[in-house]
Design a protein around this motif. Structure first.
Motif, short mmCIF file in Angstrom:
data_model
loop_
_atom_site.label_atom_id
_atom_site.label_comp_id
_atom_site.label_asym_id
_atom_site.label_seq_id
_atom_site.Cartn_x
_atom_site.Cartn_y
_atom_site.Cartn_z
N LEU A 74 0.88 -1.17 0.00
CA LEU A 74 0.00 0.00 0.00
C LEU A 74 0.92 1.22 0.00
N LYS A 75 0.58 2.18 -0.87
CA LYS A 75 1.35 3.42 -0.89
C LYS A 75 0.49 4.55 -0.38
N GLY A 76 1.14 5.56 0.14
CA GLY A 76 0.33 6.69 0.58
C GLY A 76 1.21 7.85 0.96
N MET A 77 0.55 8.93 1.28
CA MET A 77 1.29 10.14 1.63
C MET A 77 0.66 10.76 2.87
N TYR A 88 -5.39 -6.97 6.73
CA TYR A 88 -5.11 -5.69 7.38
C TYR A 88 -6.21 -4.71 7.01
N LYS A 89 -6.90 -4.23 8.01
CA LYS A 89 -8.02 -3.33 7.72
C LYS A 89 -7.74 -1.92 8.22
N LYS A 90 -7.00 -1.84 9.32
CA LYS A 90 -6.83 -0.52 9.94
C LYS A 90 -5.37 -0.11 9.95
N LEU A 91 -5.12 1.03 9.40
CA LEU A 91 -3.76 1.56 9.34
C LEU A 91 -3.63 2.69 10.36
N VAL A 92 -2.62 2.60 11.21
CA VAL A 92 -2.43 3.63 12.24
C VAL A 92 -1.32 4.58 11.77
N VAL A 93 -1.59 5.86 11.87
CA VAL A 93 -0.59 6.87 11.50
C VAL A 93 -0.23 7.63 12.76
N SER A 94 1.04 7.66 13.12
CA SER A 94 1.40 8.43 14.31
C SER A 94 2.67 9.21 14.06
N THR A 154 -9.59 -0.18 2.56
CA THR A 154 -10.43 -1.17 1.92
C THR A 154 -9.83 -1.66 0.60
N SER A 155 -8.90 -0.87 0.04
CA SER A 155 -8.33 -1.27 -1.24
C SER A 155 -6.88 -0.82 -1.28
N LEU A 156 -6.23 -1.13 -2.38
CA LEU A 156 -4.82 -0.78 -2.50
C LEU A 156 -4.61 0.60 -3.11
#
Lengths: 747, 126
Positions: free
Chosen positions: A22-25, A68-74, A86-88
């Motif tokens: 999974l990619k993200g910003m 994996y359903k929940k991504l934690v950002v800290s 829910t998706s990639l």
């Protein structure tokens, strides 16, 4: 059973081979100017040890499994967020500043109004939760639950609310939208009512001297409103509102991602009041008849790879108000003495461009450019007096942020250019003029990363009517012990007084206008110059295991020159430059305490001591209470992990002390007022039922104790006579007002 | 031909070795455990002359730096970080320095690591 275990074991290698990512910003919400990614934020899957870190552009890649359903950002100093995946599809996520130095804090519900322990300036942020505590129709009303800001009525006719900070009216505050000065010149009195409440994402309120970056005009403080942004606002939002005071409103937001880099939003607001009310039987409308259409279109561009971010805005507003005697008909009575009436028609067009660039290799270095144009046209008449003003304005600024040595020493430098054209007609007198200014600024900020920081700024401006001058500003913060922060600030500000635009209520009276020219360049008057000094102390505490904080602050504004607005002779209004002294002292004590989970309380007491040397002698500023007590409690019946079907309750109480009224002793006895008004209380309440995260309904009441000012219009029986006056207003006119509304949103 | 290539490549290597970047990006692993450690590590790194930017990640223990290679080296940063009690590869903090960190930050202590893991779990539950 065995079969299953074998099956699972067989599957395991497959799981580890399917290398999905999974990619993200991750971006910083509190810093939308350069929202270009947070370097070093942590992301991990909830209840796993699978994690990743964002690179210097804010991007991360993390192994993905469908389980994996929940991504934690800290990220330290920021609120920890959990995102449902829910998706990639690559995600863009904004994290918000926690503004407190709590270490591994068990995540709590963020306070709706946040005081910062880290900022050098005395600034607090009001986020959308707080703004929902009282369904505010527009920006002027969004401060009702905020003790630092006083909301007063400007006059007995237009229902316009004016805000004051540290005892000074909005012309002495710099009011900006997304850091572009917006409520200026001709927009001074009604400008705040021209921004619908639902468009506001958050408000930053700075007490005392502001930063030099936004110009030289702020004297007692700065209010910046961040508007909703296409990328982060709901895809669809609908808000309908109706009040028993006859006001109807509809707000709709549409936001759409156009491509990877572009998003756009369309925001439409309309309000209408067609019903006539005269509850106090003075033969005048208690609230004006009004209609407004307000449309904004925003474009947001983000290219994280290259470091560019941009906003382009267009906005058009058309507002019409009619007020005066109940039977006034503009078609037949305008310009006659059949009946007294007034119409105010405003059309405004705004457009702005913001461009930000962060050096991809250097996360601490950036450029910003802003360019804004507005065209504000007000055509109005008040009885037999005409007032027409057209104000065109260009504002631009270019700034560069970087460091000296390392990130403990930051600086911002840049240039501004402003150009204002006023076409102003008071009855038949033409006051047209052009103003332009060009200036440069440099601001240095030091932070020892622990208990001490300061900001020192200097501007040099040259203005065609105000001359060439230097504006210094200085702020410091010192944290001597845990959760205790001491702040001090000092700064100078100056402005040209737009005497008519800022005091428009004078036209709805029989007062003669007396401008005592001293040969100055604006209306024959000299510009206003003031110093503002302030100290503030914030202490967070824990009592019975619940968090709270207490703030004490004291500010003083000292005018070296002022355009005094003198209401002391009931037959006239005089404008003249200050001879002698004029100052505003304000002291405020505020306590916030979390009594129980989701049950918060805020108490505040404020004392004002504001005096000016008038030509008739030294006097307290009229229509300003010396004492004010404020209380707000809010409670939510929210359940953990569950948003469905909870309630929110809010109650706001204000005790407003006695106010000195302008002198009316020379009037005939029936048109005289006492020297001081009575003190009174106001009680507002609101209940919200949240059905789901898509739908909620609210009902509320303002002024529940039904307090009304007696006799708000002097000589209402003889509006064309010599004693007619609608300007002496210290309390509500309408009494109780109930409203209801709904909000529907789709993310 | 061969000769030229060898010389060229040597020449090239020479340049690489001498290319001292004004804004070099470096990252290394530094041992620590919590947000307080983060502040301690970053402050120590930033106070090293030539370091412009420092960010330490609690989860991955990665310290990302931007530094001026003409003024400093990664080893210098590792020294400063070790001086405030945090280990990195090849630079182990002295017992004295390690003892100076806050009792909750004793990252070499299994029990304390457990505690922090517990806190992380607590955080997640909320």
């Amino acid at each position: 059973m065995k079969k299953y275990i074998v099956g699972i074991l067989m599957l395991l290698p497959f799981l580890s081979f399917s290398q999905q990512e999974l990619k993200g910003m991750i971006m910083d919400k509190t810093n939308p100017k350069d929202n270009l990614g947070v370097f070093g934020a942590n992301v991990y899957w909830l209840n796993t040890t699978v994690g990743a870190t964002t690179d210097e552009k804010g991007w991360f890649k993390i192994p993905y499994k469908s389980s994996y359903k929940k991504l934690v950002v800290s990220f330290i100093g920021y609120k920890t967020d959990t995102i449902n995946i829910t998706s990639l599809k690559p995600i863009h996520h904004f994290i918000t500043d926690q503004s407190t130095l709590d270490e591994v804090s068990v995540s709590v519900k963020k306070k709706a109004t946040q005081k910062s322990f880290l900022q050098t300036t005395n600034v607090f942020t009001v986020n959308s939760d707080e703004l929902l505590k009282a369904a505010c129709c527009n920006l002027a009303e969004s401060f009702e639950t905020n003790p630092s800001i006083d909301v007063n009525f400007s006059d007995a006719l237009t229902g316009t609310k004016q805000i004051q900070m540290l005892g000074l009216k909005s012309p002495y505050l710099l009011i900006s939208q997304e850091n572009i000065p917006s409520i200026r010149g001709a927009a001074q009195v009604f400008g705040l009512t021209f921004t619908p409440g639902t468009w506001v994402e958050s408000i930053q309120i700075t007490k005392g001297a502001g930063s030099v970056i936004n110009g030289f005009e702020s004297i007692s403080g700065q209010i910046n409103a961040e508007l909703v942004k296409p990328l982060t606002d709901n895809k669809l939002f609908v808000n309908a509102y109706g009040s028993l005071g006859g006001r109807l409103e509809l707000n709709t937001h549409f936001n759409q991602k156009v491509s990877n880099k572009w998003s756009t939003g369309l925001y439409v607001h309309g309000n209408y009041r067609g019903e006539k009310f005269d509850r106090n039987n003075d033969n005048f409308l208690d609230n004006p008849l009004a209609e407004q259409i307000n449309i904004m279109n925003r474009w947001q561009y983000i290219d994280a790879e290259k470091g560019w971010v941009s906003f382009i805005n267009f906005r058009y507003m058309d507002d019409a108000k009619q007020t005066g005697e109940i039977d006034f008909n503009p078609l037949t009575d305008k310009g006659t003495t059949n009946a007294w009436g007034s119409e105010i028609k405003t059309k405004r067009f705004d457009t702005s461009l913001k461009l930000g660039y962060v050096f991809p290799e250097l996360p601490f270095q950036s450029f910003g450019f802003q360019l804004a144009y507005s065209n504000h046209k007000q055509d109005s008449y008040f009885g037999l007096r005409d007032y027409n003003i057209k104000h065109q304005s260009v504002y631009s600024n270019l700034l560069f942020n970087s460091i000296i040595g390392d990130t403990r020493n930051k600086f911002t430098t840049g240039i501004n250019f402003t150009y204002d054209v006023y076409d102003e007609l008071v009855n038949i007198t033409d006051y047209s003029r052009k103003e332009n200014s060009f200036g440069g600024f440099f601001e240095y900020a030091f932070d020892n990363l622990d208990d001490f920081s300061f900001t020192a700024g200097l501007r040099l401006d040259t203005h065609n009517l105000l001359g060439t001058f230097v504006t210094p500003r200085f702020h410091m913060r010192y944290a001597p012990w845990e959760k205790g922060v001491f702040r001090a600030s000092i700064g100078q500000g100056r402005k040209a007084a737009n005497i008519f635009a800022e005091n428009q209520q004078l036209f709805a009276s029989s007062r003669q206008i007396d401008v005592q020219s001293t040969g100055g360049k604006i209306y024959g008057l000299d510009p206003e110059v003031a110093w503002n000094y302030g100290v503030s102390y914030l202490q967070g505490f824990n009592l019975f295991d619940k968090k709270g904080d207490i703030t004490l602050d004291f500010y003083r504004t000292d005018f070296q020159n002022q355009v005094v607005v003198d209401w002391e002779n009931p037959q006239e209004i005089a404008f003249y430059n200050l001879e002698g002294e004029s100052y505003a002292n304000s002291f405020q004590a505020e306590v916030n305490y979390n009594i129980a989970k989701y049950f918060n309380m805020r108490l505040a007491y404020k004392y004002y001591d504001i005096e000016t040397d008038y030509q008739s002698g030294k006097a307290i500023k009229p229509l300003t209470p010396n004492h004010r007590f404020f209380a707000n409690v809010s409670y939510e019946t929210i359940k953990d992990e569950e948003i469905e079907g909870h309630w929110k309750f809010d109650l706001t109480y204000n005790l407003i002390g006695e106010q000195r009224l302008p002198n009316t002793s020379t009037n005939p006895i029936q048109y005289q007022l006492s020297e001081y008004s009575n003190s009174y209380s106001l009680l507002n309440a609101q209940v919200t039922k949240v059905f789901s995260n898509k739908f909620e309904v609210y009902v509320g009441g303002e002024n529940l104790t039904n307090y009304k000012q007696e006799n708000p219009i002097l000589a209402n029986d003889d509006p064309f006579g010599a004693n007619f006056d609608t300007t002496i207003v210290y309390a509500p006119i309408f009494g109780q007002m109930f409203y209801g509304g709904l909000r529907f949103k789709i993310n | 031909m061969k000769k030229i290539l060898v010389i060229a490549s040597l020449f090239f290597f020479g340049i690489v070795a001498n290319a001292q970047k004004k804004n070099a990006k470096v990252s290394l692993e530094v041992d620590g455990i919590c947000g307080m450690c983060k502040k301690r590590i970053e402050t120590a790194a930033l106070k090293t002359k030539g370091v412009k930017f420092a960010s330490w990640n609690v989860k991955t223990h990665k310290l990302s730096l931007i530094l001026d290679e003409r003024k400093t080296s990664v080893e210098n940063v590792q020294k400063s970080v070790a001086a405030v009690g945090h280990d990195s590869k090849g630079f182990i903090a002295t017992d004295e320095a390690y003892d100076s960190v806050h009792p909750c930050c004793k990252y070499r202590d299994e029990e304390i690591i457990e505690n922090h893991a517990g806190e992380l779990k607590k955080q997640k539950k909320k």
